[in-house]
Design an enzyme around this catalytic site. Structure first.
Site, short mmCIF file in Angstrom:
data_model
loop_
_atom_site.label_atom_id
_atom_site.label_comp_id
_atom_site.label_asym_id
_atom_site.label_seq_id
_atom_site.Cartn_x
_atom_site.Cartn_y
_atom_site.Cartn_z
CB SER A 68 -0.91 0.03 1.23
OG SER A 68 -1.73 -1.11 1.27
N1 SAH Z 1 -1.09 -4.87 3.99
C1 SAH Z 1 -0.36 -5.12 2.76
C2 SAH Z 1 -1.20 -4.69 1.56
C3 SAH Z 1 -1.25 -5.79 0.57
S1 SAH Z 1 -2.41 -5.64 -0.74
C4 SAH Z 1 0.99 -4.47 2.77
O1 SAH Z 1 1.30 -3.72 3.69
O2 SAH Z 1 1.80 -4.74 1.86
C5 SAH Z 1 -3.73 -6.64 -0.17
C6 SAH Z 1 -3.42 -8.09 0.16
O3 SAH Z 1 -4.65 -8.69 0.59
C7 SAH Z 1 -2.93 -8.94 -1.00
O4 SAH Z 1 -1.72 -9.55 -0.65
C8 SAH Z 1 -4.05 -9.96 -1.22
O5 SAH Z 1 -3.59 -11.23 -1.64
C9 SAH Z 1 -4.66 -10.02 0.17
N2 SAH Z 1 -6.06 -10.50 0.24
C10 SAH Z 1 -7.10 -10.24 -0.62
N3 SAH Z 1 -8.23 -10.87 -0.20
C11 SAH Z 1 -7.91 -11.54 0.93
C12 SAH Z 1 -8.62 -12.40 1.83
N4 SAH Z 1 -9.91 -12.71 1.64
N5 SAH Z 1 -7.97 -12.91 2.89
C13 SAH Z 1 -6.64 -12.64 3.11
N6 SAH Z 1 -5.91 -11.85 2.30
C14 SAH Z 1 -6.51 -11.30 1.23
#
Ligand code: SAH
Length: 219
Positions: A68
């Protein structure tokens, strides 16, 4: 070749500038700003991003996912108002950057990732020893972690199609959820507080753009 992780004066200087930019954009929680100042974001990215890691942008982390934008991380963390020792459930571990910001503030972080390939990378997470207060789970965030509930705080870092009822159930009374909720192609940041009588107080904030929160695991 083994990657060499170095946090140089140049990186530290760029990080200071980033923190100033976040202040200028309205982030005022000193715990959040300190955490961002202390964490080498470039360690969470491929070395190709080394020079641009402190731009206030999202970057790809593989599997079609992103780390993010720092402003988004700061904004969500500030809304969550995390206190040391609070139990925080994070949906979407991704690069582990957001989880590290929470851990740096002193939270006990339980983070879930649905992509097996990303989850497997977490075994080599560079700050495993520094942040023993982050626990990693492979699973579907819509299900939460009933075994570890209740949580003081819940943070969702993917675009949620609806407010997941199981996650509401896993919150303490007085607990808070920060969730980017879908609103036609963009997401509205909501803060949801679980009140004494079990009802929910909803506050609406700015719009953001996240990758989607998807149902089920992906191995
Ligand atoms: N918090 C992360 C942001 C990653 S983007 C950071 O600091 O880098 C969002 C992430 O959510 C992705 O890796 C995606 O695979 C995950 N995601 C999407 N749907 C999800 C779900 N139902 N359960 C767990 N993870 C999920």
């Amino acid at each position: 070749m083994l990657r060499k992780f170095e946090d140089t004066y140049q990186h530290k200087g760029l990080r200071k500038q980033l923190v100033q930019q976040l202040r200028d954009k309205g982030i005022s929680d000193e715990n959040v700003l300190n955490a961002i100042n202390n964490i080498p974001r470039h360690f969470f990215l491929d070395s190709a991003f080394d020079k641009i890691a402190y731009e206030d942008r999202a970057f790809p982390i593989g599997e079609g996912q992103t780390i993010s934008q720092p402003y988004t991380v700061a904004y969500q963390t500030q809304l969550l108002n995390v206190k040391p020792n609070e139990k925080v459930l994070e949906i979407g571990t991704g690069s582990v950057y957001q989880a590290s910001v929470l851990a740096e503030i002193g939270a006990r972080v339980f983070t879930i990732e649905r992509q097996k390939k990303l989850y497997d990378k977490h075994r080599n997470f560079i700050f495993r020893n520094k942040y023993p207060n982050i626990k990693f789970f492979y699973g579907d965030g819509f299900e939460g972690l009933p075994t570890y509930a209740p949580f003081d705080k819940v943070i969702i870092t993917a675009a949620a199609p609806f407010i997941p009822p199981k996650l509401i159930n896993q919150m303490k009374t007085g607990g808070v959820m920060v969730i980017p909720l879908d609103e036609e192609n963009v997401q509205r940041m909501l803060r949801i507080t679980k009140l004494e009588d079990g009802s929910l107080k909803e506050e609406a904030f700015e719009q953001f753009s996240f990758v989607p929160m998807l149902q089920g695991k992906n191995d």
